[in-house]
Design a protein around this motif. Structure first.
Motif, PDB file in Angstrom:
ATOM      1  N   PRO A   1       0.833  -1.116   0.049  1.00 34.56           N
ATOM      2  CA  PRO A   1       0.067   0.055   0.030  1.00 34.56           C
ATOM      3  C   PRO A   1       0.749   1.190   0.033  1.00 34.56           C
ATOM      4  N   ALA A   2       1.984   1.218   0.590  1.00 33.63           N
ATOM      5  CA  ALA A   2       3.038   2.300   0.540  1.00 33.63           C
ATOM      6  C   ALA A   2       3.665   2.688  -0.930  1.00 33.63           C
TER       7      ALA A   2
ATOM      8  N   ALA B   1      12.523   5.450   6.792  1.00 34.46           N
ATOM      9  CA  ALA B   1      11.264   5.034   6.883  1.00 34.46           C
ATOM     10  C   ALA B   1      11.206   3.877   5.751  1.00 34.46           C
TER      11      ALA B   1
ATOM     12  N   LEU C   1      12.691   0.575   6.960  1.00 36.75           N
ATOM     13  CA  LEU C   1      11.690  -0.221   7.779  1.00 36.75           C
ATOM     14  C   LEU C   1      10.686  -0.966   6.997  1.00 36.75           C
ATOM     15  N   VAL C   2      10.016  -0.238   5.900  1.00 35.47           N
ATOM     16  CA  VAL C   2       8.888  -0.951   5.334  1.00 35.47           C
ATOM     17  C   VAL C   2       9.672  -2.038   4.285  1.00 35.47           C
TER      18      VAL C   2
ATOM     19  N   ILE D   1       8.704  -5.225   6.849  1.00 38.61           N
ATOM     20  CA  ILE D   1       7.308  -5.583   6.623  1.00 38.61           C
ATOM     21  C   ILE D   1       7.143  -6.295   5.395  1.00 38.61           C
TER      22      ILE D   1
ATOM     23  N   ASP E   1       0.957  -8.113   7.823  1.00 33.53           N
ATOM     24  CA  ASP E   1       1.500  -7.599   8.938  1.00 33.53           C
ATOM     25  C   ASP E   1       2.425  -8.708   9.832  1.00 33.53           C
TER      26      ASP E   1
ATOM     27  N   LEU F   1       0.058  -0.909   7.931  1.00 35.15           N
ATOM     28  CA  LEU F   1       1.446  -0.481   8.639  1.00 35.15           C
ATOM     29  C   LEU F   1       2.550   0.247   7.720  1.00 35.15           C
ATOM     30  N   GLU F   2       2.530  -0.263   6.440  1.00 34.72           N
ATOM     31  CA  GLU F   2       3.529   0.455   5.361  1.00 34.72           C
ATOM     32  C   GLU F   2       3.364   1.893   5.567  1.00 34.72           C
ATOM     33  N   ARG F   3       2.025   2.268   5.520  1.00 32.60           N
ATOM     34  CA  ARG F   3       1.775   3.708   5.170  1.00 32.60           C
ATOM     35  C   ARG F   3       1.855   4.505   6.280  1.00 32.60           C
TER      36      ARG F   3
ATOM     37  N   VAL G   1       4.351   3.692   8.783  1.00 35.79           N
ATOM     38  CA  VAL G   1       5.836   3.794   8.804  1.00 35.79           C
ATOM     39  C   VAL G   1       6.189   4.921   7.825  1.00 35.79           C
TER      40      VAL G   1
END
Lengths: 329, 295
Positions: free
Chosen positions: A26-27, A45, A48-49, A53, A184, B223-225, B227
């Protein structure tokens, strides 16, 4: 297809899907940024992703898929029955029950390896029950009926334990344990599952020749000097370790062990010694693909993995039933 | 079997008679001005079946006026008045149990079981329903309405005066440069400004990252967003007993690495629209300097 070509092709598919899984999420992160973060640790950041994740998610997709594919192929070889599959015969449901008991009693919080160990114990009990109920020469009907009974019983106990939990969220998680998800998860889950999965893989690796000989029938295999009882024990423990570890971290993902060996059986000349590793690669590809799909279809919703594998697998199962009905009177 | 049948028949008949009896006060408007002559008489036996009406009633009712609160009101994780609630008989929000307490007013939430509320009204019990409060104006309105319903207008007015003074003090203490915080709970649920928790966060002097993510009311924030949004502070509810996969995301290593040492938990003051939300905001604001997020 020649086996010499099959394994490189499967390996390449898995590698591509693994990369695809790392780049899906999603990011919105660009390709270059993702790779720089993953390999060189650039961008706080984004690192971390990528490392905490997406990497564990992709690794778990690979591990869970390989475990389920190999388990399906090994069980089908042992029982000489194309319908033997961890999800259908209750192994996954029993492993989920073990995992839920470990979590709800607080055992897993006090001693993390208790999670895969109890899931493994659940899987062992269910496989032994299947062997006892259907017998080594049991027909498809007995096998499936025994599997339905064990699945229903394990699912009922899982629902009971979760419904009685004082945690307000526990009851809604019955869906997770029945359908599976990789959302997650963290490297912690990778480390929890890895030792049991390696042990299971080692156990199954030693059974290839035995399973090949077993295709001739149990008596013929015994006259060839094959220790049938030991072979059976190795397959049961190997499958239980793989399915137990996979279910403990990802829930019960169905149909992978049914569909994948079927698609690959002809390509490997129906030899279990080759089918088990091929199905491991194929299973990894299927679960990685399904996990990419759930993130593309509903990025914010935690759509369950088992929903997709069942959408593909259940029609396939119907096809197998129709085919087997044509073969038998 | 026969005795149970007769009992059921008797209860059914009693219910039917009551239903046929004096017209249920369904048509009475919810909040009549207190001065009017036709104001319903001050209720002597009040039963509350919702955690939030429990607390407002405990704060405003006269001694002996409130005869029962919901069983949740005695849980210190959810209720800011657990001690006071424990002294009263608890109910589990079932019509039979509440009816037998012979209440002349039942306080419910708008999400209370509609079957229970309907049944109580059919039995002739007056039920007043409160919607969840999502802002300070809602809380002021709820305090005034509860005061009028219980015939405790003077107590409600005093409470409102204190509420306004506390609110003004909080607004005066807001920092010039507001740090950014995320409300993050089980299943990746976040709350935006249009929620009670979001309003508490704002009063404590924080901006909410959910607003930037377009989640004004709240919703699932992967969680990705979270972060990538890189908040200065993460605020989560205290853990519930036993294990759940929903809450595992709060233990994720990525979350721990995101704002090391700046992960705080909320308590019972955050749950309901009562004056305790100002205590919650003041507590969080008081922690800003220690967290290195402005004085």
């Amino acid at each position: 297809m020649r086996p010499a070509l099959l394994f490189p092709l499967l390996g390449l598919t898995v590698a591509l899907l693994f990369a695809g899984s790392l780049l899906t999420g999603p990011a919105a992160i660009g390709l270059g940024d993702s790779l720089a973060a993953l390999f060189r640790g650039e961008g706080e950041a984004v690192v971390l992703v990528m490392r905490e994740i997406r990497l564990p998610r992709a690794l778990l997709g690979l591990m869970v898929g390989a475990a389920l594919g190999a388990s399906g192929a090994a069980m089908q070889g042992l029982l000489r029955n194309p319908l033997a599959e961890p999800g259908l015969i209750g192994t996954s449901a029993a492993a989920a029950l073990g995992a839920v008991i470990a979590l709800q009693t607080g055992l897993a919080a006090a001693f993390p390896p208790a999670l895969p160990l109890l899931a493994l114990a659940g899987a062992v009990v269910s496989v032994l029950a299947i062997l006892g109920l259907a017998g080594p020469r049991g027909g498809s009907l007995t096998l499936i009926l025994a599997g339905i009974a064990i699945s229903a019983l394990a699912a009922a106990f899982t629902a009971l334990v979760l419904s009685l939990s004082p945690n307000p969220f526990a009851a809604s998680e019955i869906v997770f344990w029945m359908m599976g998800s990789l959302a997650d998860r963290s490297m912690l889950h990778v480390w929890i599952a890895l030792p049991a999965m390696l042990a299971g893989a080692l156990l199954l690796a030693g059974t290839g020749r035995g399973l090949d000989a077993l295709t001739l029938g149990e008596d013929a295999a015994a006259t060839l000097g094959l220790p049938v009882a030991r072979l059976r024990l190795a397959v049961v423990l190997g499958v239980a370790a793989l399915v137990g570890a996979a279910t403990a971290v990802a829930g019960a993902v169905g149909f992978v062990g049914l569909v994948v060996p079927h698609l690959l059986r002809r390509a490997v000349g129906a030899r279990p010694a080759r089918l088990v590793p091929a199905a491991a690669l194929g299973g990894a590809a299927v679960v990685l693909a399904a996990d990419i799909a759930v993130r593309l279809i509903a990025p914010d919703r935690d759509l369950k993995l088992g929903v997709l594998t069942a959408l593909v697998g259940a029609p396939f199962f119907l096809h197998l039933i129709l085919k087997s009905r044509g073969e038998r009177p | 079997m026969v005795r149970a049948g007769i009992l059921a028949l008797l209860i059914g008949t009693a219910g039917f008679l009551l239903w046929q009896g004096p017209a249920a006060p369904d048509g009475v408007p919810a909040a009549l001005p207190a001065e009017r002559a036709e104001t319903p008489p001050v209720p002597a036996r009040v039963v509350s079946m919702n955690l939030c009406t429990d607390q407002l009633a405990l704060l405003l009712a006269a001694p002996g006026q409130l005869v029962s609160v919901s069983h949740l009101a005695a849980d210190p994780r959810a209720s800011a008045l657990a001690g006071a609630a424990a002294a009263l008989p608890a109910n589990r929000g079932l019509a039979e149990q509440i009816f037998l307490m012979r209440p002349d007013l039942v306080l419910a939430g708008s999400f209370s079981n509609p079957a229970t509320v309907d049944l109580l009204r059919r039995l002739g019990v007056r039920v007043e329903s409160f919607a969840p409060e999502t802002g300070m104006e809602d809380i002021r309105a709820a305090i005034a309405r509860m005061g009028a319903l219980l015939g405790r207008q003077a107590e409600a007015a005093a409470m409102l005066a204190r509420f306004d003074a506390d609110l003004a003090r909080l607004a005066a203490g807001a920092p010039a440069r507001r740090p950014r915080a995320a409300l993050y709970d089980a299943n990746g649920w976040t709350s935006g400004d249009a929620s009670l928790a979001g309003q508490i966060l704002r009063l404590a002097g924080f901006d909410n990252v959910a607003e930037a993510a377009g989640l004004h009311r709240g919703g699932t924030l992967p969680l990705e967003r979270l972060v990538m949004a890189d908040p200065d502070l993460v605020v989560s509810a205290a853990r519930r007993p036993a294990a759940s996969r929903a809450e595992e995301v709060l233990d994720h290593p990525a979350l721990a690495a995101l704002a090391p040492g700046r992960h705080v938990t909320t308590g019972a003051d955050w749950v309901c629209g009562t004056p305790f939300v100002l205590r919650a905001a003041a507590d969080l604001a008081a922690r800003r300097p220690a967290l290195g997020l402005g004085g």
